[in-house]
Structures are given as structure tokens and as C-alpha cells.
Design a protein around this motif. Structure first.
Motif, PDB file in Angstrom:
ATOM      1  N   UNK A  34      28.544  39.860  38.687  1.00  0.00           N
ATOM      2  CA  UNK A  34      27.624  40.364  37.656  1.00  0.00           C
ATOM      3  C   UNK A  34      27.938  41.835  37.382  1.00  0.00           C
ATOM      4  N   UNK A  35      28.136  42.134  36.087  1.00  0.00           N
ATOM      5  CA  UNK A  35      28.398  43.511  35.658  1.00  0.00           C
ATOM      6  C   UNK A  35      27.220  44.011  34.835  1.00  0.00           C
ATOM      7  N   UNK A  36      26.816  45.259  35.078  1.00  0.00           N
ATOM      8  CA  UNK A  36      25.784  45.890  34.243  1.00  0.00           C
ATOM      9  C   UNK A  36      26.079  47.387  34.245  1.00  0.00           C
ATOM     10  N   UNK A  37      25.576  48.114  33.234  1.00  0.00           N
ATOM     11  CA  UNK A  37      25.769  49.566  33.283  1.00  0.00           C
ATOM     12  C   UNK A  37      24.827  50.202  34.295  1.00  0.00           C
ATOM     13  N   UNK A  38      23.774  49.473  34.659  1.00  0.00           N
ATOM     14  CA  UNK A  38      22.773  50.052  35.553  1.00  0.00           C
ATOM     15  C   UNK A  38      22.857  49.434  36.946  1.00  0.00           C
ATOM     16  N   UNK A  39      23.180  50.270  37.911  1.00  0.00           N
ATOM     17  CA  UNK A  39      23.255  49.798  39.296  1.00  0.00           C
ATOM     18  C   UNK A  39      21.871  49.388  39.793  1.00  0.00           C
ATOM     19  N   UNK A  40      20.867  50.154  39.344  1.00  0.00           N
ATOM     20  CA  UNK A  40      19.481  49.853  39.726  1.00  0.00           C
ATOM     21  C   UNK A  40      19.105  48.440  39.248  1.00  0.00           C
ATOM     22  N   UNK A  41      19.500  48.133  38.004  1.00  0.00           N
ATOM     23  CA  UNK A  41      19.200  46.803  37.455  1.00  0.00           C
ATOM     24  C   UNK A  41      19.922  45.717  38.265  1.00  0.00           C
ATOM     25  N   UNK A  42      21.161  45.998  38.664  1.00  0.00           N
ATOM     26  CA  UNK A  42      21.910  44.992  39.442  1.00  0.00           C
ATOM     27  C   UNK A  42      21.199  44.725  40.761  1.00  0.00           C
ATOM     28  N   UNK A  43      20.693  45.788  41.371  1.00  0.00           N
ATOM     29  CA  UNK A  43      19.988  45.594  42.648  1.00  0.00           C
ATOM     30  C   UNK A  43      18.679  44.831  42.455  1.00  0.00           C
ATOM     31  N   UNK A  44      17.979  45.177  41.367  1.00  0.00           N
ATOM     32  CA  UNK A  44      16.735  44.465  41.057  1.00  0.00           C
ATOM     33  C   UNK A  44      17.027  42.979  40.831  1.00  0.00           C
ATOM     34  N   UNK A  45      18.107  42.719  40.102  1.00  0.00           N
ATOM     35  CA  UNK A  45      18.464  41.332  39.778  1.00  0.00           C
ATOM     36  C   UNK A  45      18.807  40.541  41.034  1.00  0.00           C
ATOM     37  N   UNK A  46      19.490  41.195  41.970  1.00  0.00           N
ATOM     38  CA  UNK A  46      19.829  40.527  43.228  1.00  0.00           C
ATOM     39  C   UNK A  46      18.546  40.144  43.975  1.00  0.00           C
ATOM     40  N   UNK A  47      17.559  41.060  43.934  1.00  0.00           N
ATOM     41  CA  UNK A  47      16.265  40.747  44.578  1.00  0.00           C
ATOM     42  C   UNK A  47      15.576  39.577  43.892  1.00  0.00           C
ATOM     43  N   UNK A  48      15.579  39.584  42.548  1.00  0.00           N
ATOM     44  CA  UNK A  48      14.955  38.483  41.802  1.00  0.00           C
ATOM     45  C   UNK A  48      15.623  37.155  42.167  1.00  0.00           C
ATOM     46  N   UNK A  49      16.952  37.191  42.306  1.00  0.00           N
ATOM     47  CA  UNK A  49      17.675  35.948  42.635  1.00  0.00           C
ATOM     48  C   UNK A  49      17.238  35.424  44.006  1.00  0.00           C
ATOM     49  N   UNK A  50      17.084  36.353  44.971  1.00  0.00           N
ATOM     50  CA  UNK A  50      16.656  35.928  46.312  1.00  0.00           C
ATOM     51  C   UNK A  50      15.242  35.354  46.265  1.00  0.00           C
ATOM     52  N   UNK A  51      14.371  35.999  45.461  1.00  0.00           N
ATOM     53  CA  UNK A  51      12.983  35.495  45.350  1.00  0.00           C
ATOM     54  C   UNK A  51      12.948  34.116  44.709  1.00  0.00           C
ATOM     55  N   UNK A  52      13.741  33.942  43.647  1.00  0.00           N
ATOM     56  CA  UNK A  52      13.734  32.631  42.972  1.00  0.00           C
ATOM     57  C   UNK A  52      14.295  31.559  43.903  1.00  0.00           C
TER      58      UNK A  52
END
Ligand SMILES: NC(=O)c1ccc[n+]([C@@H]2O[C@H](COP(=O)([O-])OP(=O)(O)OC[C@H]3O[C@@H](n4cnc5c(N)ncnc54)[C@H](O)[C@@H]3O)[C@@H](O)[C@H]2O)c1
Length: 295
Positions: A34-52
Motif C-alpha cells: 500500500x502506497x500513500x503520501x501520508x505515513x500517518x494514514x498508512x499506519x491508521x489503515x494498518x490498524x483499521x485492517x487489524x480491527x476489521x
């Protein structure tokens, strides 16, 4: 390109939809970058994936082992060159703004590996509005997801020069990703479902803009009659009010203009819906999810 040739499934833009597509690709057995300009968003997304994943395990859809393996298959990067040189397939879910999407595709043009199929998850734009900057017209196509997990249709919609082989490949890939592929034969804004959905959300927005009823009353009316767990304003919170705002911005009909006047004040206050914790409702426990909402 065949499905077996996808070693690494690329997600370009890891926001609300990008992370879900990435997770489903990992569950389907692909390595995912996964590529994004925002590292913060990438980390948030990883957390969302673990929660889902936890929810999918809890509801018996995924085993603990499959969940752990899927999460291990996902990596993140903010390095554009590393992303372009690694991925064998691209699903773009960058913010719904034509100029931004064009800029992003142009910045990657000529950098992809050979034979990579390039797709956009745009909700209302057309692939032909971007294809001139993508660089590989016959390999570029819209591949549009709805929610990935709760709503499983994926639209496959080429522009006039998308190759038939790419269309067939995406229909196969859609099935592999546990989606229901729907082929849209001629470009049309909003594909099939979104075109119908926009009329429905627009009618709700218009009722609110004309002061006919509250958000809750309009949602209650829909939910009570259609036996659904969510109404139009709850659904807009899920989509993201900024995304709804971007979609409305390019529409010039009276209903869309009135609807946008309802949405814009929320967006300017940072109330974007589920992703910011507040929109028409407050999250994680919106009032419409309470059984008493319909009493
Ligand atoms: N939200 C939905 O329910 C939904 C459903 C289907 C399709 N879509 C489509 O998916 C796309 C993304 O929507 P979203 O709701 O995920 O938006 P979002 O705002 O949640 O995520 C967009 C992401 O794009 C990233 N981004 C912005 N500029 C970038 C750049 N230059 N390079 C890389 N990444 C960049 C942002 O950091 C953000 O993480 C849109 O085209 C939208 O229409 C959304």
C-alpha cells in the motif's frame, strides 16, 4: 497478465476504500503493497485492517490463522519508486478529485513494470478523463468497489480503448477477490449502482436543504420502510462527507447545488463522517444503530 502473475497487488491511496481493497487482496492470497503520501494514514489503515480482521474472526468469516497470515502479507510505503517497481497490479483509490488523480497517474507514467494492469476506483469520474496521462491506454480500466466486505459488487468499466483481455482479466480478478463483478459496457458516471444511489442520496439532501424534516426523521423514514440498518445520511457518513462533497462539486443541477449546501459546512468543520468520528452522527456508536432509533 494472468491472475497467477500478480505477485504484488498495489494499492495507490490507502484511505477509506484503499485499505479495504488491500485487506481483501491479502485475504485472497496476494502480497499487498500500500502506497500513500501520508505515513500517518498508512499506519491508521494498518490498524483499521487489524480491527476489521478481528471482526471477521469473531463472526466466523475468517479463521485466526488466515487472519494473521493475511495481515502479514500487507506492507506499506511512501516511496513512489519502490512502489512502482514492485507492484504487478494497481488499484488507485486517491481522493475523488480529477486534477489530483490526473497528477498522480502522470507522476507514475512510464515507471510501472511491463504488462501491469492499472485501475481506478473512482466513484463518479470516467477512465477516459484520465487515460491520456496514464500512458498505457489498453491496460487502464475502472475497477470500482463499493464497500468490499459489506457490499460486494465490483464494477468493471473500460474507456473506448481498454483491451477486451483486460476486461476479462478484471472480471476474473473480481471473483477471486470475493466480489460480484458487473461489466458496464459503455462509460457512464456512477456506473450502475452509484447512479441510482446518487439520486436517492440527492433526494434526501434536498429534503433536508428545504427544511422538510431532520436528518434522523429522513433516515428513520427510509430504514423503517425498507427494513435497512442504515438510512441516507448514515450512508453518507460511511462514504465520507468530503467524498460526497467532491462528487457534488462538479454537478450543476439545482438538486446537487442545494445538497452541497448541506454537506459543505460539515466538511469545513472537519466533520467527515465515520472516518473523523463525527458527521451527521457521532461514532463509534451512532444513534441510528440503537434499536430504539426506530421506536
Ligand atoms: N468512500 C467510499 O465509500 C468509496 C467507495 C467506492 C469508491 N470510492 C473511491 O475511492 C477513492 C478514494 O476515496 P476514499 O473514500 O478512500 O478517500 P479517502 O479520503 O479516505 O482516501 C484518499 C487517500 O488518498 C491519499 N492521497 C491523496 N493524495 C495522494 C497522492 N498524491 N498520492 C497517494 N495518495 C494520495 C490520501 O492520503 C488518502 O489516504 C475515490 O475515488 C472515491 O470516489 C470511495
Amino acid at each position: 497478465m494472468t491472475l497467477r502473475e500478480i505477485q504484488t497487488f498495489g494499492i495507490l491511496g490507502a484511505g477509506t476504500l484503499g485499505w479495504k481493497i488491500g485487506l481483501q487482496a491479502a485475504i485472497s492470497g496476494f502480497e499487498v503493497l500500500m502506497f500513500d503520501i501520508s505515513n500517518e494514514q498508512l499506519e491508521r489503515s494498518t490498524n483499521f485492517q487489524a480491527q476489521l480482521c478481528k471482526r471477521l474472526v469473531r463472526t466466523g468469516i475468517l479463521s485466526e490463522d488466515d487472519s494473521a497470515e493475511a495481515l502479514e502479507r500487507i506492507s506499506i510505503t511512501t516511496d513512489q519508486s519502490a512502489f512502482a517497481s514492485k507492484v504487478d497490479f494497481v488499484s488507485e483509490s486517491v481522493t475523488e478529485e480529477l486534477e489530483l488523480k490526473r497528477k498522480v497517474w502522470e507522476s507514475f507514467s512510464g515507471k510501472w513494470k511491463e504488462h501491469v494492469v492499472l485501475t481506478t476506483n473512482t466513484s463518479y469520474l470516467l477512465p477516459s478523463q484520465m487515460v491520456d496521462v496514464v500512458g498505457d491506454p489498453e491496460r487502464f480500466c475502472a475497477f470500482h468497489f463499493h464497500d468490499v466486505f459489506d457490499a460486494r459488487v465490483v464494477d468493471v468499466m473500460g474507456h473506448p480503448n481498454t483491451s477486451e483481455k483486460v476486461i476479462a482479466f478484471l472480471i476474473d480478478l473480481g471473483r477471486k477477490l470475493n466480489q460480484i463483478p458487473v461489466h458496464v459496457e459503455h462509460e457512464t458516471s456512477g456506473y450502475l449502482f452509484n447512479a441510482m444511489l446518487m439520486a436517492y442520496l440527492g433526494a434526501a439532501g434536498n429534503l433536508l436543504a428545504r427544511g422538510k424534516a431532520t436528518v434522523e426523521a429522513i433516515d428513520r423514514s427510509w430504514m423503517g420502510n425498507m427494513s435497512t440498518a442504515i438510512g441516507p445520511f448514515g450512508m453518507m457518513d460511511v462514504v465520507g462527507l468530503d467524498t460526497v462533497d467532491h462528487i457534488l462539486r462538479v454537478r450543476t443541477d439545482r438538486q446537487s447545488i442545494a445538497f452541497r449546501e448541506v454537506i459543505t459546512p460539515y466538511v469545513s468543520k472537519g466533520k467527515l463522517g465515520v472516518k473523523s468520528g463525527e458527521g451527521f452522527y457521532s461514532y463509534p456508536k451512532p444513534s441510528y444503530a440503537n434499536p430504539e432509533f426506530l421506536l
